[in-house]
Structure formats: C-alpha cells, structure tokens
Design a protein around this motif. Sequence first.
Motif, PDB file in Angstrom:
ATOM      1  N   VAL A 296      53.613 -10.981-100.595  1.00  9.26           N
ATOM      2  CA  VAL A 296      52.655 -10.420 -99.634  1.00  9.26           C
ATOM      3  C   VAL A 296      51.771 -11.527 -99.064  1.00  9.26           C
ATOM      4  O   VAL A 296      51.487 -11.562 -97.861  1.00  9.26           O
ATOM      5  N   SER A 297      51.346 -12.463 -99.926  1.00  8.51           N
ATOM      6  CA  SER A 297      50.515 -13.571 -99.435  1.00  8.51           C
ATOM      7  C   SER A 297      51.302 -14.460 -98.476  1.00  8.51           C
ATOM      8  O   SER A 297      50.746 -14.982 -97.498  1.00  8.51           O
ATOM      9  N   GLN A 298      52.604 -14.644 -98.753  1.00 10.89           N
ATOM     10  CA  GLN A 298      53.420 -15.463 -97.862  1.00 10.89           C
ATOM     11  C   GLN A 298      53.616 -14.788 -96.512  1.00 10.89           C
ATOM     12  O   GLN A 298      53.709 -15.448 -95.482  1.00 10.89           O
ATOM     13  N   LEU A 299      53.680 -13.451 -96.511  1.00  3.47           N
ATOM     14  CA  LEU A 299      53.719 -12.732 -95.241  1.00  3.47           C
ATOM     15  C   LEU A 299      52.454 -13.021 -94.430  1.00  3.47           C
ATOM     16  O   LEU A 299      52.509 -13.248 -93.221  1.00  3.47           O
ATOM     17  N   LEU A 300      51.313 -13.008 -95.135  1.00  2.35           N
ATOM     18  CA  LEU A 300      50.057 -13.298 -94.447  1.00  2.35           C
ATOM     19  C   LEU A 300      50.047 -14.734 -93.937  1.00  2.35           C
ATOM     20  O   LEU A 300      49.623 -15.000 -92.803  1.00  2.35           O
ATOM     21  N   SER A 301      50.513 -15.696 -94.761  1.00  5.55           N
ATOM     22  CA  SER A 301      50.564 -17.097 -94.325  1.00  5.55           C
ATOM     23  C   SER A 301      51.460 -17.250 -93.103  1.00  5.55           C
ATOM     24  O   SER A 301      51.124 -17.964 -92.151  1.00  5.55           O
ATOM     25  N   ALA A 302      52.618 -16.580 -93.116  1.00  4.14           N
ATOM     26  CA  ALA A 302      53.531 -16.675 -91.973  1.00  4.14           C
ATOM     27  C   ALA A 302      52.907 -16.075 -90.726  1.00  4.14           C
ATOM     28  O   ALA A 302      53.041 -16.622 -89.615  1.00  4.14           O
ATOM     29  N   ALA A 303      52.211 -14.934 -90.896  1.00  2.00           N
ATOM     30  CA  ALA A 303      51.548 -14.321 -89.742  1.00  2.00           C
ATOM     31  C   ALA A 303      50.459 -15.228 -89.193  1.00  2.00           C
ATOM     32  O   ALA A 303      50.291 -15.369 -87.972  1.00  2.00           O
ATOM     33  N   LEU A 304      49.696 -15.867 -90.108  1.00  2.00           N
ATOM     34  CA  LEU A 304      48.656 -16.811 -89.666  1.00  2.00           C
ATOM     35  C   LEU A 304      49.270 -17.947 -88.854  1.00  2.00           C
ATOM     36  O   LEU A 304      48.785 -18.307 -87.779  1.00  2.00           O
ATOM     37  N   GLU A 305      50.358 -18.520 -89.400  1.00  2.00           N
ATOM     38  CA  GLU A 305      50.971 -19.663 -88.724  1.00  2.00           C
ATOM     39  C   GLU A 305      51.524 -19.257 -87.365  1.00  2.00           C
ATOM     40  O   GLU A 305      51.361 -19.982 -86.383  1.00  2.00           O
ATOM     41  N   PHE A 306      52.183 -18.084 -87.306  1.00  2.69           N
ATOM     42  CA  PHE A 306      52.750 -17.636 -86.036  1.00  2.69           C
ATOM     43  C   PHE A 306      51.657 -17.430 -85.002  1.00  2.69           C
ATOM     44  O   PHE A 306      51.771 -17.879 -83.853  1.00  2.69           O
ATOM     45  N   ARG A 307      50.587 -16.745 -85.400  1.00  6.76           N
ATOM     46  CA  ARG A 307      49.527 -16.450 -84.430  1.00  6.76           C
ATOM     47  C   ARG A 307      48.761 -17.705 -84.040  1.00  6.76           C
ATOM     48  O   ARG A 307      48.433 -17.893 -82.869  1.00  6.76           O
ATOM     49  N   ARG A 308      48.490 -18.560 -85.012  1.00  6.86           N
ATOM     50  CA  ARG A 308      47.784 -19.806 -84.688  1.00  6.86           C
ATOM     51  C   ARG A 308      48.641 -20.698 -83.801  1.00  6.86           C
ATOM     52  O   ARG A 308      48.150 -21.309 -82.853  1.00  6.86           O
TER      53      ARG A 308
ATOM     54  N   THR B 240      57.619  -3.301 -98.464  1.00  8.60           N
ATOM     55  CA  THR B 240      58.007  -2.691 -97.188  1.00  8.60           C
ATOM     56  C   THR B 240      56.769  -2.300 -96.385  1.00  8.60           C
ATOM     57  O   THR B 240      56.685  -2.536 -95.172  1.00  8.60           O
ATOM     58  N   GLU B 241      55.784  -1.710 -97.062  1.00  3.84           N
ATOM     59  CA  GLU B 241      54.554  -1.326 -96.375  1.00  3.84           C
ATOM     60  C   GLU B 241      53.811  -2.556 -95.857  1.00  3.84           C
ATOM     61  O   GLU B 241      53.238  -2.534 -94.761  1.00  3.84           O
ATOM     62  N   ALA B 242      53.820  -3.646 -96.649  1.00  3.30           N
ATOM     63  CA  ALA B 242      53.147  -4.877 -96.210  1.00  3.30           C
ATOM     64  C   ALA B 242      53.808  -5.446 -94.957  1.00  3.30           C
ATOM     65  O   ALA B 242      53.129  -5.918 -94.035  1.00  3.30           O
ATOM     66  N   LEU B 243      55.148  -5.415 -94.920  1.00  2.90           N
ATOM     67  CA  LEU B 243      55.858  -5.884 -93.728  1.00  2.90           C
ATOM     68  C   LEU B 243      55.457  -5.078 -92.500  1.00  2.90           C
ATOM     69  O   LEU B 243      55.228  -5.617 -91.415  1.00  2.90           O
ATOM     70  N   THR B 244      55.365  -3.772 -92.672  1.00  3.43           N
ATOM     71  CA  THR B 244      54.970  -2.905 -91.560  1.00  3.43           C
ATOM     72  C   THR B 244      53.564  -3.232 -91.080  1.00  3.43           C
ATOM     73  O   THR B 244      53.284  -3.292 -89.880  1.00  3.43           O
ATOM     74  N   GLU B 245      52.652  -3.479 -92.038  1.00  2.35           N
ATOM     75  CA  GLU B 245      51.271  -3.780 -91.672  1.00  2.35           C
ATOM     76  C   GLU B 245      51.159  -5.107 -90.938  1.00  2.35           C
ATOM     77  O   GLU B 245      50.373  -5.247 -90.001  1.00  2.35           O
ATOM     78  N   VAL B 246      51.937  -6.104 -91.356  1.00  2.00           N
ATOM     79  CA  VAL B 246      51.909  -7.396 -90.670  1.00  2.00           C
ATOM     80  C   VAL B 246      52.321  -7.228 -89.217  1.00  2.00           C
ATOM     81  O   VAL B 246      51.740  -7.820 -88.290  1.00  2.00           O
TER      82      VAL B 246
ATOM     83  N   ASP C 129      42.012  -7.018 -89.556  1.00  2.00           N
ATOM     84  CA  ASP C 129      42.724  -5.879 -90.145  1.00  2.00           C
ATOM     85  C   ASP C 129      43.808  -6.370 -91.097  1.00  2.00           C
ATOM     86  O   ASP C 129      44.021  -5.791 -92.171  1.00  2.00           O
ATOM     87  N   LEU C 130      44.506  -7.432 -90.697  1.00  2.00           N
ATOM     88  CA  LEU C 130      45.575  -7.971 -91.532  1.00  2.00           C
ATOM     89  C   LEU C 130      45.021  -8.499 -92.853  1.00  2.00           C
ATOM     90  O   LEU C 130      45.602  -8.269 -93.919  1.00  2.00           O
ATOM     91  N   PHE C 131      43.889  -9.197 -92.805  1.00  2.00           N
ATOM     92  CA  PHE C 131      43.267  -9.703 -94.030  1.00  2.00           C
ATOM     93  C   PHE C 131      42.884  -8.541 -94.963  1.00  2.00           C
ATOM     94  O   PHE C 131      43.133  -8.584 -96.168  1.00  2.00           O
ATOM     95  N   GLN C 132      42.252  -7.514 -94.392  1.00  2.00           N
ATOM     96  CA  GLN C 132      41.799  -6.389 -95.203  1.00  2.00           C
ATOM     97  C   GLN C 132      42.979  -5.627 -95.804  1.00  2.00           C
ATOM     98  O   GLN C 132      42.968  -5.257 -96.987  1.00  2.00           O
ATOM     99  N   ASN C 133      44.021  -5.420 -95.004  1.00  2.00           N
ATOM    100  CA  ASN C 133      45.206  -4.725 -95.517  1.00  2.00           C
ATOM    101  C   ASN C 133      45.873  -5.518 -96.633  1.00  2.00           C
ATOM    102  O   ASN C 133      46.369  -4.953 -97.617  1.00  2.00           O
ATOM    103  N   THR C 134      45.893  -6.860 -96.488  1.00  2.00           N
ATOM    104  CA  THR C 134      46.499  -7.700 -97.519  1.00  2.00           C
ATOM    105  C   THR C 134      45.718  -7.609 -98.829  1.00  2.00           C
ATOM    106  O   THR C 134      46.311  -7.502 -99.913  1.00  2.00           O
ATOM    107  N   ALA C 135      44.382  -7.647 -98.743  1.00  2.00           N
ATOM    108  CA  ALA C 135      43.562  -7.520 -99.955  1.00  2.00           C
ATOM    109  C   ALA C 135      43.837  -6.183-100.651  1.00  2.00           C
ATOM    110  O   ALA C 135      44.008  -6.120-101.877  1.00  2.00           O
ATOM    111  N   ARG C 136      43.890  -5.117 -99.878  1.00  2.00           N
ATOM    112  CA  ARG C 136      44.147  -3.787-100.451  1.00  2.00           C
ATOM    113  C   ARG C 136      45.543  -3.718-101.068  1.00  2.00           C
ATOM    114  O   ARG C 136      45.735  -3.152-102.148  1.00  2.00           O
TER     115      ARG C 136
END
Length: 749
Positions: free
Chosen positions: A302-314, A135-141, A149-156
Amino acid sequence: MPKLSVDITNCDQEPIHILGHIQSHGYLVAILPDTYTIVHASANLAHLIGQPVQGILGKSVDTLLHKTDLPAATLIELLNVGHRNNSWDTLSPYRLQIDGKPWNLICHEYNGLILLEWEPVDSAPREAVNQRLITEALTEVQSSRQLSDLFQNTARRVKDIIGFDRVMVYRFSADWHGHVIAEAKADHLEPFLGLHYPASDIPRQARELYKKNLVRLIAGVDSTPSPILSQSGWPDDKPLDLSHAGLRAVSPIHIEYLKNMGVQASMSISLLYRGELWGLISCHHDTPRFVDYAARQTAKFVSQLLSAALEFRRDSEDQTLRQQSLEKGQALQEQLLADEDVARALTRHSTTALDVTSGTGAVLVFNNHQYRLGNVPDEAAVTQLVEWLNKASIDTFLETSQLSSLYAPAESFSAVGSGMLAIVLSKELNEYLLWFKPEQIQQVTWAGQPEKAVTVTDDDQIRISPRKSFAAWTQLVRHTSDSWTETDVAAAVKLREDILQVVTRQANQVRLLNQKLQAAYEELDAFSYTVSHDLRTPLSSIRCYSEILLEEYGQEFNPDALALFQKIMDSTDRMRALIRHILFYSRMGRNEVSTEPIDMKKLLEEIREEILVTEQGRSLTIDLGETPSLEADPTMALQLFSNLVSNAAKYTRNNPDARIQVSGKRTEQDIIYSVSDNGIGFDMKEAGRMFELFKRLENARPFKGSGVGLAIVKRIINRHQGKIWYLSEPNRGATFFVSFPTTTDVAGN
C-alpha cells in the motif's frame, strides 16, 4: 569548573545497524554462502534447538531443523536457489511448522553472509482480507483527485491492515524536520495531525536505513532483546550487519523515546520519491503488538502504491513546469538574438526574465543600471546586496530560501526578498540577474520543544536524552520563502548562457579583457613550454629506467616489488596523459578555428566504437538519434564529443544497465546536440564550477579523472561561439546540451 559542551550530531553516530541484538519474538542465524555453516546466531535460538547456541556455531545449518517439518534437503535447495539467483524475494517467506505451530522463514544475503530469520505467523490467516484491502487501495489511488485524500486513505488503509492505534503519514522537509500530513487513530487518542517533529527525532543513520529496509517493526519496547553470538575466532571488527534484517533490535535511545511518548509498539514504512526518502507511514500502538510478515508486506505494498502515485503526479507536474519554463526561455533567447540591447530584451518585451522562474520579482543589474520587474527590494538595498555578492564565493549562481541566514541585512526587505536566486553575469562589472521570493510566515506547531535534553551523568559524562515532553509547542517561522525548484535553477543557468553568448558578441565584453588576455597568453606559453620540456622529459626517464630495471632484474624481484614498479609506470602514463590534456587545452586558445562540414553520424559512430571497445565487459548501450551535420573544426569537434560521451560512459559504471543517448536537432539559429546518461548525476546547486580546470564534483571523486575534460569542452564551445548547459539530479543521470550557431563565422576568433 570547565564549561561543558556537547555536539548534538553525536546522536547521528549511534551504530544502530550493528547493535548485536535482535528482538525476542523471532530467531536469527547467519551462515556462510559456500558451506552453509553457522557463524552467528541469536542466543534465544536455544529454545528452537534444545541446546546452548555455542554448540551449533561452526556447524551446518541443518542442525536447526529437528523441531521443524522442514527437511534438510529442502532447506539446502532453497538456499542454493536464492544464492545462485542472487534473489530471495520468491523464497521469502517460506512457511514451516515449529512444534506444530506455523512460522515464516525469511532469507536475505548481505555483506557476504546469508541471514535466516524465523518469525511466528498470525494465528488468524488474513490472506483474503489482505487481498481485498490491496484491491481497495488500488481503487483509491486511481480515484483520489487530491493528494490530501490519498494520504488520508492510505493512513486508514494501513491501520486496517496492521490494527495499530495510530497511523500517520509523515513528510520530511528539506531540512529533515517532519510534518504529520494525514492520520488515522483510535477515538481515545489525541490528534497529532499537523504537528511537526524535529530532524533530530529521526537521525541521519536511521533515515539511511529507512531507504534500505522499507518496513521496520518494533513489537514491544519492554521486551528483552536477544544477543547475537558469533563463532569462535570471528573478528571483533566485523560485527553482523543487520541493515536489512526485520528482527534488528532497537537502539536504547529510541526505546527511551518511545516510552516517553507512551508507545509500546511501533512500525514505520518508508515512502520514497525517486529513490530518496520522502516521508514515512509511522504507526504507534499503546500495547505490545506483533505484525506478521504477510501483513507487513501488504502494508508495504500500500505504501508503494502511494510512492508510485506521488512520483507519477510529481513527475507530471514537473514536466508541465519544465515545458512552460522551456517555452519562456526560448522566447527570451529569440529576443536576445533579435535585440541589440540586452536589458531591453530581458525586461521590455512580452516575455521577461521574471517569467522563467517562480520568483515574484527580478532585478537585472547591468551596465551600472538596475532594471526592476515585479516586487523587489529598493535600489539601495539591491546595490548593497550586489556588493555582498561580489565578495561571496559564488561563480555561477546562488539560490536560497533564507537569504537573511546568509546576508543579515536581508531581514529588512524579507517581505519581498526572503528567497533569492542569483546568476553571475560578470563579477568584474558588478552585473547580475536576481530573482526574489517573498516571506512566507509560518506558524509551526511542534510536538514538544524540538531541542533534545542534555544531561550529565554521575561520572560527568555528557548525554543527549530523548525528549520527554510532546505537548504542542508553537513557533513562528520568519524570513523564509518557498523553495526554488530544480526547474528554476536549470532555467536560470540556461538563461545565463544565453545572455553571455549575446554579451560575448558585443564590444563591451572585451573592454576589461585585452590586457588580461595578453598577460594570460604569455603565461600560458611559458606554462606550455615548461610542461612540454621540463616535465615530460623526466617522466620519460622514470618510465625508461623502470623498464630497464624490470628487464634486467625483474626475475629477482618479489611480487610486491614488481607491483610497485607497475604502479610507477602506471603513474607516469597517467601524468603524461594529463600533460597532453593540458597542452591541448592551452594550445586551443591560440590555434585558428578551421571549420568545415562534419558528418556527425560517422564521427559519433567512430566515437561509439572506440568507447565500447574500451568499456568492454560491462553492459553499456550508446544510442544515436538524429545526427544533423554541423560546421565546426574537425579536431575540436572530435575532442568535444569524445569527452562528453566518455564522461557519460565513466559515470554510468555503477549502473548494471548503462545507457547513453546522443541526439541532435536543427533550429533556425542553432544545431543542438544532447548527451544523456542514466549514471550518478549531480546536484544542480553544486555544479556552478564544473567547467573550471581541475574542478570535480564531490560525487565524481570515486571515478578516475583529471578535471580537464569539461574545461576543454567549454573552451571548444566558446571558440565556436556556441553554448553549453546541463540538467541533472543526483542518481537520476545527467544531460549535457551543446549548441553550435548555424550562420556565424567563427574562423580565427
């Protein structure tokens, strides 16, 4: 003594998916899907079943269950459901007890076998914690404005989930070198943030596995792997493929690499962009550490959230760039149509050729003159560069971010031209349009010397060893520019078509062609005669005699002979079809173009009906959008759209839900049709010769074809004074655009 040599690509040949062992913290069996009999099993399974593993090979899988609380009927039903639905996601993991302790059963099916893996469960349940972290990861994305910031939050966040000492977000570059762009670590560790790692640290076959199996855990580098035993009589050339297995053992070379780094446990989670490997979440721990399936799946989510965010933004950024490029390209097209002077249209209006790409300088070499825009090499350097381009094997365009690696003299003007995108207007007339990008000097800090050490063993065998030093080592990278984007290349290819269309209308286009055309027509006539008479007649005889032999003696032939006769007749049919295409291609250059209004809706519906009948038995949808009528030769129009739509149908056959979209629109100058598909696509950088006779792209070779269809399409478009261009990415489908002028009289041209 002879000089020793080594091919560093040998590291890419290690069969890491069939090592024949698993990690020792779990058990594995492979069973046949029809009988559920065991054909492979890990040797440590003896701990579970209380007897040597050889005693259960060839027996039913329910022999494994006497120490568990899983009834045999339940296991069989689970296997039936997974195999029948061809999906195991809803079944994995299945929680069970072994000797009173919780374990997970994870199943998947691959290469004709069902693989069952048993893994222990974390003694402290973390479902509630994992749910909170997701839930926290979704909020951060949603809240992260900057990707950093998204990369750093994902690592943490991943570090919180799996408890490793160090978690890094690691991005691949175009040459597969890696760069640590975010890091969360324990306080006692030195930072790796900003360090680069060479491509050889993660070889090609490992990168391919990262696309198949998104999470990879190595629980302890010093643990002894358990060998996989096979049923007696199992073929030696068919080892168990563990590409999708979580327990897959670790390459000895990689174990040595981790030990050299001082790492006792590691975990990697793939980051994908449009189905391709973009980077990794790389995790290290100083002591052995097992992460159970639930925690791994949480980290994967969590990694898939990051991948989806990357794809959306790119995708959003790419769409903006494409729209800007499209608007500039449209403005240039209008200027070219309105201005009789090509050079003036491209260089002297409010929108210039420099605006359609991300280049910082452009040079139009046209009519023995250079027209210069922005920051470019001097005139003498451009002249020498064009001389080199004329000798190079390029036909449509060339793009590079390291021009000096192809053309050494480019080092002298790297400050303005380390990168170049060039389109060929006419090699015969030394005419090109060139865009340049300046050098971007980079100070790259590597985690140790990038080269792997080469050692010679006691028996004189050469061995490539993993790196032993990871101390920071700085390198200055010169003569390299920012990369050209797919949008840059597509815009350049489209502009080339616009320019050539205008040049074709002008008299200077035929100044060197008349004699060549006459000779070509004479050769084409002779070729057509040879094809129609000297080739078709013996082919007809071959088929006729084959049919006679089959009719007279077919009952006496064995099945192999009958199959060979069928291959003979199939081959003659294919050859006759190829001859027919070649004849159509050759005649099209001489036949009159007789235009008339064409009901495109009717024509496309007929083509759709014919293709759907031919392709029956597969899921294929052909959608028709707007279908404005156009003025064209009816026979040629039918041939053109039949080729484009049938090509789209052919190259979507690997897609279980194939879709083709055909749509047209009318502008003031043109009627433009597009044919889009969701098939295999192609790399824009390799497609420069696709309209040439018998030329086929490498990824199209598994599909039957003659290499004539697109050449016919190109010739038909040229006869109608139209244009054709394309936009594609590998495994992302392709779109072909064709435009027909609305006012031009093309009859007889």
